[in-house]
Design a protein around this motif. Sequence first.
Motif, short mmCIF file in Angstrom:
data_model
loop_
_atom_site.label_atom_id
_atom_site.label_comp_id
_atom_site.label_asym_id
_atom_site.label_seq_id
_atom_site.Cartn_x
_atom_site.Cartn_y
_atom_site.Cartn_z
N GLU A 272 0.82 -1.21 0.00
CA GLU A 272 0.00 0.00 0.00
C GLU A 272 0.86 1.27 0.00
N ALA A 273 2.01 1.20 0.66
CA ALA A 273 2.88 2.37 0.78
C ALA A 273 3.86 2.50 -0.38
N GLY A 274 3.87 1.52 -1.27
CA GLY A 274 4.82 1.55 -2.37
C GLY A 274 6.23 1.18 -1.97
N ASP A 275 6.37 0.51 -0.85
CA ASP A 275 7.69 0.05 -0.38
C ASP A 275 8.01 -1.25 -1.11
N PRO A 276 9.08 -1.29 -1.91
CA PRO A 276 9.35 -2.47 -2.74
C PRO A 276 9.95 -3.65 -1.99
N ARG A 277 10.27 -3.48 -0.72
CA ARG A 277 10.96 -4.55 0.00
C ARG A 277 10.07 -5.77 0.20
N THR A 278 10.72 -6.91 0.25
CA THR A 278 10.06 -8.18 0.54
C THR A 278 10.52 -8.67 1.91
N VAL A 279 9.96 -9.80 2.32
CA VAL A 279 10.41 -10.42 3.56
C VAL A 279 11.90 -10.76 3.48
N ALA A 280 12.37 -11.12 2.30
CA ALA A 280 13.80 -11.42 2.13
C ALA A 280 14.66 -10.23 2.54
N ASP A 281 14.18 -9.02 2.31
CA ASP A 281 14.92 -7.82 2.74
C ASP A 281 14.85 -7.64 4.25
N LEU A 282 13.72 -8.01 4.84
CA LEU A 282 13.55 -7.83 6.28
C LEU A 282 14.41 -8.79 7.09
N ILE A 283 14.78 -9.93 6.52
CA ILE A 283 15.56 -10.90 7.29
C ILE A 283 17.05 -10.80 7.00
N ALA A 315 16.09 -28.64 3.73
CA ALA A 315 17.43 -28.29 3.27
C ALA A 315 18.28 -27.89 4.47
N GLU A 316 19.37 -27.19 4.24
CA GLU A 316 20.22 -26.73 5.33
C GLU A 316 19.60 -25.51 6.01
N PRO A 317 19.75 -25.38 7.32
CA PRO A 317 19.22 -24.20 8.01
C PRO A 317 19.85 -22.91 7.48
N THR A 318 19.09 -21.84 7.52
CA THR A 318 19.60 -20.53 7.17
C THR A 318 20.35 -19.93 8.36
N THR A 319 20.84 -18.73 8.21
CA THR A 319 21.51 -18.02 9.32
C THR A 319 20.54 -17.14 10.10
N LEU A 320 19.23 -17.29 9.86
CA LEU A 320 18.26 -16.38 10.46
C LEU A 320 18.31 -16.37 11.97
N VAL A 321 18.41 -17.55 12.60
CA VAL A 321 18.42 -17.59 14.06
C VAL A 321 19.61 -16.81 14.61
N PHE A 363 10.15 -31.69 15.43
CA PHE A 363 10.39 -30.76 16.53
C PHE A 363 11.87 -30.72 16.88
N ARG A 364 12.47 -31.89 17.02
CA ARG A 364 13.88 -31.97 17.40
C ARG A 364 14.77 -31.20 16.41
N THR A 365 14.48 -31.36 15.13
CA THR A 365 15.27 -30.69 14.10
C THR A 365 15.13 -29.17 14.21
N TYR A 366 13.92 -28.70 14.39
CA TYR A 366 13.71 -27.26 14.50
C TYR A 366 14.28 -26.70 15.81
N PHE A 367 14.10 -27.40 16.92
CA PHE A 367 14.67 -26.94 18.19
C PHE A 367 16.19 -26.84 18.09
N SER A 368 16.81 -27.71 17.33
CA SER A 368 18.26 -27.73 17.21
C SER A 368 18.83 -26.48 16.56
N THR A 369 17.99 -25.72 15.88
CA THR A 369 18.47 -24.49 15.25
C THR A 369 18.67 -23.36 16.25
N GLY A 370 18.14 -23.52 17.48
CA GLY A 370 18.27 -22.47 18.49
C GLY A 370 17.09 -21.53 18.58
N ILE A 371 15.97 -21.87 17.96
CA ILE A 371 14.78 -21.03 18.07
C ILE A 371 14.35 -20.91 19.53
N ASP A 372 13.70 -19.79 19.86
CA ASP A 372 13.33 -19.52 21.25
C ASP A 372 11.97 -20.09 21.63
N GLY A 373 11.23 -20.54 20.65
CA GLY A 373 9.92 -21.10 20.90
C GLY A 373 9.27 -21.43 19.58
#
Length: 392
Positions: A272-283, A315-321, A363-373
Amino acid sequence: MGGDQTNERTQGSTGRRAILGAAVLGAGGAVLGLPGAAGAAEARTAGHGGRGLKSLPVPTIIGHRGASGYRPEHTFGSYDLALDLGADIVEAGDLVPTRDGHLVCRHEPEIGGTTDVASHPEFADRRTTKVLDGVATTGWFAEDFTLAELKTLRAIERIPANRPHNTLYNGRWEIPTFEEVLTWQDEQTRKRGKQVWIYPETKHPTYFRKLGLGLEERVAKLLRKHGKDGRNSPVVLQSFEPSSIQKLNQLVDNPLVVLLSSASSRPWDFVEAGDPRTVADLITPKGLREIAGYAQGIGPTLDLVIPRNADGTLAEPTTLVADAHRVGLILHPYTMRNENPFLPAEYREGSAADAYGDVFGAFRTYFSTGIDGVFTDNADTGLLARADFLNG
């Protein structure tokens, strides 16, 4: 919470505050579901204890729309069961306004997929098509009903193909208001002898603002009325639109979380604001630093933490965490569900749409990435998975 429709086999339409550290969600005591003192002791090492978010266990188990794996979502039946199962926080609820300005808890403004409105002939003429965040959507919309009218409806199971047993409870519960949820939260805190936490979301805030039904001011007014607008208040606010979180940051001191959909998507307020960024830019590191200036956490889709290959395997985890923790943001990704269609391909067992797969392995695989919840429709499964992970 929205943005997680993939593989749902439905049958209808449906800073002002200091930035908190990466270990913001410390365990203040024995963790629910952990067998014995050893597990609780291990969990305490995840944080420093204290008030507010720091009082919660890590990884935090968030009851997604209540216990929606077992009851129709966003009902007091679902919310109560989530607490009975041990959820640390209950996502109560996704907030949309009525025509007369009340906030109610529905997954989406379109209520045909989550209520029995279609069986009410007196509302047949309310069925219409609207453009919701750029998508033509046909059905009945909460903003076309008064609260009194909505209270004549009853909730139904949203994804009956995946959860046929939940249809047993169709028609049992009405639509709760946000104010009723705030009162329920206090009642349950007294009843259970421990603080009950909730995690409401502002739904489609730009859409509603254009209709003259702004969400943020209404949310803030109710939180102030109930004395729950402080930094340590047991109410975490979330939205897929960053501008909604920025508005809330100016109105209340509650913990705030920006929800993030697929990497290629654009938040609708950006469109709506004409901001071209995507979620990829936010992370990116830059984008995360910006979010950390007005929020305490992010709620990414699980695929932003670990992408899926073309065949549906992980695939392989990203560096997001690591990137988010580096700027002091916590991560509460969504959504873990027990049924096959929602799991990575390697954790599915059989092909039945309503059959459970190896969700503990996932669950075990996702917890292993270091997510907080994590948000989950099955809080009991999440609690057991956390116990396995912390004692593994």
